[in-house]
Design a protein around this motif. Structure first.
Motif, short mmCIF file in Angstrom:
data_model
loop_
_atom_site.label_atom_id
_atom_site.label_comp_id
_atom_site.label_asym_id
_atom_site.label_seq_id
_atom_site.Cartn_x
_atom_site.Cartn_y
_atom_site.Cartn_z
N VAL A 1 62.31 22.87 31.42
CA VAL A 1 62.82 22.24 32.65
C VAL A 1 61.89 21.08 33.03
O VAL A 1 60.67 21.20 32.98
N LYS A 2 62.50 19.95 33.36
CA LYS A 2 61.77 18.72 33.67
C LYS A 2 62.43 18.07 34.89
O LYS A 2 63.56 18.42 35.24
N PRO A 3 61.74 17.05 35.49
CA PRO A 3 62.39 16.35 36.61
C PRO A 3 63.75 15.78 36.21
O PRO A 3 64.68 15.74 37.00
N GLU A 4 63.88 15.36 34.93
CA GLU A 4 65.13 14.71 34.48
C GLU A 4 66.29 15.69 34.32
O GLU A 4 67.45 15.27 34.34
N ASN A 5 66.01 16.95 34.08
CA ASN A 5 67.14 17.86 33.84
C ASN A 5 67.32 18.95 34.90
O ASN A 5 68.27 19.73 34.84
#
Ligand code: PGA
Length: 248
Positions: A212-216
Protein backbone atom coordinates in the motif's frame (compact mmCIF):
# COMPACT_ATOMS: atom_id res chain seq x y z
CA UNK A 1 -20.79 2.20 10.23
CA UNK A 2 -17.28 0.82 10.52
CA UNK A 3 -14.55 3.32 11.45
CA UNK A 4 -11.69 2.90 8.97
CA UNK A 5 -8.37 1.87 10.51
CA UNK A 6 -4.96 2.40 8.93
CA UNK A 7 -2.04 0.83 10.77
CA UNK A 8 1.71 1.06 10.18
CA UNK A 9 3.63 -2.16 10.66
CA UNK A 10 7.21 -1.02 11.12
CA UNK A 11 8.54 -4.59 11.31
CA UNK A 12 12.21 -4.78 12.46
CA UNK A 13 12.96 -1.13 11.74
CA UNK A 14 13.68 2.04 13.76
CA UNK A 15 15.76 2.64 16.86
CA UNK A 16 14.12 4.34 19.83
CA UNK A 17 15.22 7.82 18.73
CA UNK A 18 14.09 7.20 15.13
CA UNK A 19 10.74 5.93 16.35
CA UNK A 20 10.21 8.99 18.54
CA UNK A 21 11.15 11.30 15.68
CA UNK A 22 8.74 9.63 13.25
CA UNK A 23 5.88 9.70 15.76
CA UNK A 24 6.47 13.36 16.56
CA UNK A 25 6.21 14.15 12.85
CA UNK A 26 2.97 12.16 12.52
CA UNK A 27 1.43 13.81 15.57
CA UNK A 28 2.18 17.33 14.35
CA UNK A 29 1.18 16.77 10.71
CA UNK A 30 -1.96 14.67 11.02
CA UNK A 31 -5.24 16.51 10.89
CA UNK A 32 -8.22 15.26 12.80
CA UNK A 33 -9.56 12.57 10.54
CA UNK A 34 -12.31 9.99 10.55
CA UNK A 35 -9.66 7.30 10.18
CA UNK A 36 -8.26 5.56 13.24
CA UNK A 37 -4.46 5.66 12.94
CA UNK A 38 -2.22 3.09 14.61
CA UNK A 39 1.54 2.61 14.59
CA UNK A 40 3.23 -0.65 15.52
CA UNK A 41 6.89 0.05 16.36
CA UNK A 42 9.28 -2.66 17.53
CA UNK A 43 8.95 -3.65 21.22
CA UNK A 44 12.06 -1.68 22.20
CA UNK A 45 10.47 1.64 21.15
CA UNK A 46 6.97 1.16 22.59
CA UNK A 47 7.68 2.70 25.96
CA UNK A 48 9.35 5.82 24.55
CA UNK A 49 6.53 6.33 22.04
CA UNK A 50 3.92 5.86 24.76
CA UNK A 51 5.67 8.53 26.84
CA UNK A 52 5.05 11.05 24.02
CA UNK A 53 1.35 10.99 24.93
CA UNK A 54 0.23 10.97 21.29
CA UNK A 55 -3.37 11.97 20.68
CA UNK A 56 -3.75 11.35 16.93
CA UNK A 57 -1.96 8.04 16.76
CA UNK A 58 -2.69 4.87 18.72
CA UNK A 59 -0.09 2.33 19.65
CA UNK A 60 0.12 -1.32 18.68
CA UNK A 61 2.66 -4.14 18.98
CA UNK A 62 3.74 -6.54 16.26
CA UNK A 63 3.37 -9.76 18.24
CA UNK A 64 2.81 -11.12 21.74
CA UNK A 65 2.79 -14.40 23.66
CA UNK A 66 -0.37 -16.00 25.00
CA UNK A 67 0.57 -16.15 28.69
CA UNK A 68 0.29 -13.49 31.39
CA UNK A 69 3.87 -13.99 32.59
CA UNK A 70 6.39 -16.72 33.31
CA UNK A 71 9.31 -18.72 31.99
CA UNK A 72 9.09 -17.90 28.28
CA UNK A 73 12.50 -16.46 27.49
CA UNK A 74 12.36 -13.73 24.89
CA UNK A 75 8.59 -13.38 24.82
CA UNK A 76 6.34 -10.40 25.62
CA UNK A 77 2.99 -10.71 27.44
CA UNK A 78 -0.27 -8.79 27.04
CA UNK A 79 0.25 -7.37 30.54
CA UNK A 80 3.51 -5.80 29.35
CA UNK A 81 1.87 -4.43 26.20
CA UNK A 82 -0.93 -2.82 28.20
CA UNK A 83 1.68 -1.32 30.50
CA UNK A 84 3.19 0.60 27.56
CA UNK A 85 -0.13 1.75 26.14
CA UNK A 86 -0.75 -0.78 23.38
CA UNK A 87 -4.35 -0.91 22.24
CA UNK A 88 -3.65 -3.19 19.28
CA UNK A 89 -1.42 -6.14 18.46
CA UNK A 90 -0.67 -7.61 15.03
CA UNK A 91 -0.98 -11.40 15.15
CA UNK A 92 -0.21 -14.13 12.64
CA UNK A 93 1.59 -11.91 10.15
CA UNK A 94 2.79 -14.03 7.22
CA UNK A 95 6.40 -13.32 8.20
CA UNK A 96 5.70 -14.85 11.62
CA UNK A 97 3.95 -17.80 10.01
CA UNK A 98 6.83 -18.31 7.57
CA UNK A 99 9.96 -17.61 9.66
CA UNK A 100 8.71 -18.49 13.14
CA UNK A 101 6.39 -21.35 12.22
CA UNK A 102 3.26 -19.80 13.72
CA UNK A 103 0.12 -21.72 12.85
CA UNK A 104 -3.61 -21.02 13.15
CA UNK A 105 -3.79 -22.72 16.54
CA UNK A 106 -1.12 -20.46 18.01
CA UNK A 107 -2.68 -17.38 16.41
CA UNK A 108 -6.04 -18.39 17.94
CA UNK A 109 -4.49 -18.72 21.40
CA UNK A 110 -2.80 -15.33 21.06
CA UNK A 111 -5.96 -13.62 19.78
CA UNK A 112 -8.02 -14.96 22.69
CA UNK A 113 -5.37 -13.81 25.18
CA UNK A 114 -5.12 -10.34 23.65
CA UNK A 115 -8.91 -9.92 23.84
CA UNK A 116 -8.92 -11.11 27.46
CA UNK A 117 -6.73 -8.06 28.22
CA UNK A 118 -8.70 -5.66 26.06
CA UNK A 119 -6.02 -5.48 23.37
CA UNK A 120 -7.52 -5.56 19.89
CA UNK A 121 -5.85 -8.14 17.65
CA UNK A 122 -5.10 -7.32 14.01
CA UNK A 123 -5.10 -10.85 12.61
CA UNK A 124 -3.35 -11.36 9.27
CA UNK A 125 -4.52 -13.85 6.68
CA UNK A 126 -3.57 -14.28 3.04
CA UNK A 127 -2.54 -16.70 0.32
CA UNK A 128 0.86 -17.41 -1.22
CA UNK A 129 1.47 -16.97 -4.93
CA UNK A 130 1.30 -20.74 -5.48
CA UNK A 131 -2.03 -20.95 -3.67
CA UNK A 132 -3.35 -18.05 -5.75
CA UNK A 133 -2.24 -19.68 -9.01
CA UNK A 134 -3.89 -22.91 -7.91
CA UNK A 135 -7.17 -21.05 -7.35
CA UNK A 136 -7.06 -21.67 -3.59
CA UNK A 137 -7.29 -18.06 -2.35
CA UNK A 138 -10.80 -18.31 -0.90
CA UNK A 139 -10.14 -21.69 0.66
CA UNK A 140 -6.94 -20.43 2.34
CA UNK A 141 -8.41 -17.24 3.79
CA UNK A 142 -11.56 -19.02 4.98
CA UNK A 143 -9.53 -21.65 6.79
CA UNK A 144 -7.11 -19.11 8.32
CA UNK A 145 -10.02 -16.92 9.45
CA UNK A 146 -11.86 -19.84 11.04
CA UNK A 147 -8.64 -21.05 12.65
CA UNK A 148 -7.70 -17.68 14.11
CA UNK A 149 -11.20 -16.97 15.45
CA UNK A 150 -11.65 -20.43 16.99
CA UNK A 151 -11.32 -19.19 20.56
CA UNK A 152 -12.94 -15.76 20.17
CA UNK A 153 -16.22 -15.30 22.10
CA UNK A 154 -19.24 -13.82 20.27
CA UNK A 155 -19.20 -10.68 22.43
CA UNK A 156 -15.54 -10.06 21.54
CA UNK A 157 -15.50 -10.51 17.80
CA UNK A 158 -16.29 -6.89 16.95
CA UNK A 159 -12.97 -5.93 18.60
CA UNK A 160 -11.08 -8.08 16.14
CA UNK A 161 -9.52 -6.52 13.04
CA UNK A 162 -8.61 -8.80 10.14
CA UNK A 163 -5.89 -7.82 7.68
CA UNK A 164 -6.11 -9.51 4.30
CA UNK A 165 -2.54 -9.57 3.07
CA UNK A 166 -1.81 -11.64 -0.03
CA UNK A 167 1.75 -12.81 0.66
CA UNK A 168 2.87 -12.15 -2.91
CA UNK A 169 1.97 -8.46 -2.49
CA UNK A 170 3.95 -7.89 0.71
CA UNK A 171 7.04 -5.76 0.15
CA UNK A 172 7.06 -6.60 -3.56
CA UNK A 173 5.49 -3.51 -5.10
CA UNK A 174 2.83 -5.78 -6.58
CA UNK A 175 -0.67 -5.23 -5.31
CA UNK A 176 -3.99 -6.87 -5.55
CA UNK A 177 -6.53 -4.77 -7.46
CA UNK A 178 -9.16 -2.99 -5.41
CA UNK A 179 -11.88 -5.22 -6.90
CA UNK A 180 -10.01 -8.40 -6.23
CA UNK A 181 -9.15 -7.46 -2.62
CA UNK A 182 -12.77 -6.42 -2.11
CA UNK A 183 -13.98 -9.81 -3.28
CA UNK A 184 -11.61 -11.74 -1.00
CA UNK A 185 -12.50 -9.49 1.94
CA UNK A 186 -16.18 -10.14 1.19
CA UNK A 187 -15.41 -13.85 1.49
CA UNK A 188 -13.71 -13.25 4.85
CA UNK A 189 -16.73 -11.28 6.06
CA UNK A 190 -19.08 -14.06 4.93
CA UNK A 191 -16.97 -16.51 6.94
CA UNK A 192 -17.28 -14.33 10.05
CA UNK A 193 -21.04 -14.16 9.43
CA UNK A 194 -21.19 -17.94 9.26
CA UNK A 195 -19.44 -18.12 12.65
CA UNK A 196 -20.96 -15.16 14.50
CA UNK A 197 -23.94 -13.96 12.48
CA UNK A 198 -24.46 -11.18 9.91
CA UNK A 199 -24.85 -8.37 12.40
CA UNK A 200 -21.52 -8.95 14.12
CA UNK A 201 -19.75 -9.62 10.82
CA UNK A 202 -21.01 -6.27 9.58
CA UNK A 203 -19.16 -4.56 12.42
CA UNK A 204 -15.78 -6.30 12.05
CA UNK A 205 -13.18 -4.18 10.31
CA UNK A 206 -11.16 -5.84 7.56
CA UNK A 207 -8.05 -4.19 6.13
CA UNK A 208 -6.09 -4.75 2.95
CA UNK A 209 -2.30 -5.01 3.19
CA UNK A 210 0.49 -5.51 0.66
CA UNK A 211 2.49 -2.70 -0.99
CA UNK A 212 0.00 0.00 0.00
CA UNK A 213 1.34 3.41 -1.04
CA UNK A 214 0.01 7.00 -1.26
CA UNK A 215 -0.66 6.34 -4.98
CA UNK A 216 -2.87 3.29 -4.50
CA UNK A 217 -4.53 3.75 -1.07
CA UNK A 218 -7.75 5.25 -2.43
CA UNK A 219 -8.25 2.34 -4.83
CA UNK A 220 -8.61 0.15 -1.75
CA UNK A 221 -10.38 2.57 0.58
CA UNK A 222 -13.09 3.24 -2.03
CA UNK A 223 -14.17 -0.40 -1.94
CA UNK A 224 -17.28 -1.18 0.13
CA UNK A 225 -15.82 -4.15 2.00
CA UNK A 226 -12.38 -2.66 2.75
CA UNK A 227 -12.14 -0.80 6.04
CA UNK A 228 -8.51 0.24 6.10
CA UNK A 229 -4.96 -0.81 5.41
CA UNK A 230 -2.00 -2.46 7.08
CA UNK A 231 1.02 -0.64 5.72
CA UNK A 232 4.60 -1.91 5.94
CA UNK A 233 7.35 -0.15 3.96
CA UNK A 234 5.41 3.06 3.31
CA UNK A 235 4.72 3.53 7.03
CA UNK A 236 8.43 4.09 7.71
CA UNK A 237 8.54 7.52 6.04
CA UNK A 238 6.45 10.24 7.69
CA UNK A 239 5.34 11.89 4.44
CA UNK A 240 4.20 8.66 2.83
CA UNK A 241 2.26 7.50 5.87
CA UNK A 242 0.63 10.92 6.32
CA UNK A 243 -0.43 10.91 2.66
CA UNK A 244 -1.84 7.42 3.04
CA UNK A 245 -3.86 8.33 6.13
CA UNK A 246 -5.10 11.52 4.46
CA UNK A 247 -6.04 9.77 1.20
CA UNK A 248 -8.63 11.46 -0.94
P1 PGA B 1 4.29 -3.76 2.74
O1 PGA B 1 4.03 -4.71 4.02
O2 PGA B 1 3.35 -2.60 2.85
O3 PGA B 1 5.74 -3.36 2.87
O4 PGA B 1 4.03 -4.58 1.53
C1 PGA B 1 2.72 -4.92 4.51
C2 PGA B 1 2.78 -5.82 5.70
O5 PGA B 1 3.58 -6.76 5.72
O6 PGA B 1 2.00 -5.65 6.66
Amino acid sequence: MRTPIIAGNWKMNKTVSQAVELCRKLESALQDSPVEVVVCPPFTALSAVFALGLTKVKLGAQNMYHADKGAYTGEISPVMLKDVGCQYVILGHSERRQYFKEDDELVAAKAAKALEYGIKPIICVGESIDQRRAGQTAEVVVSQTKGALAKVQPDQVTDVVIAYEPIWAIGTGETSTGDDANEVIGTIRATIAELFGEEKAGQVRIQYGGSVKPENISEFMNQPEIDGALVGGASLAADDFINIVQYK
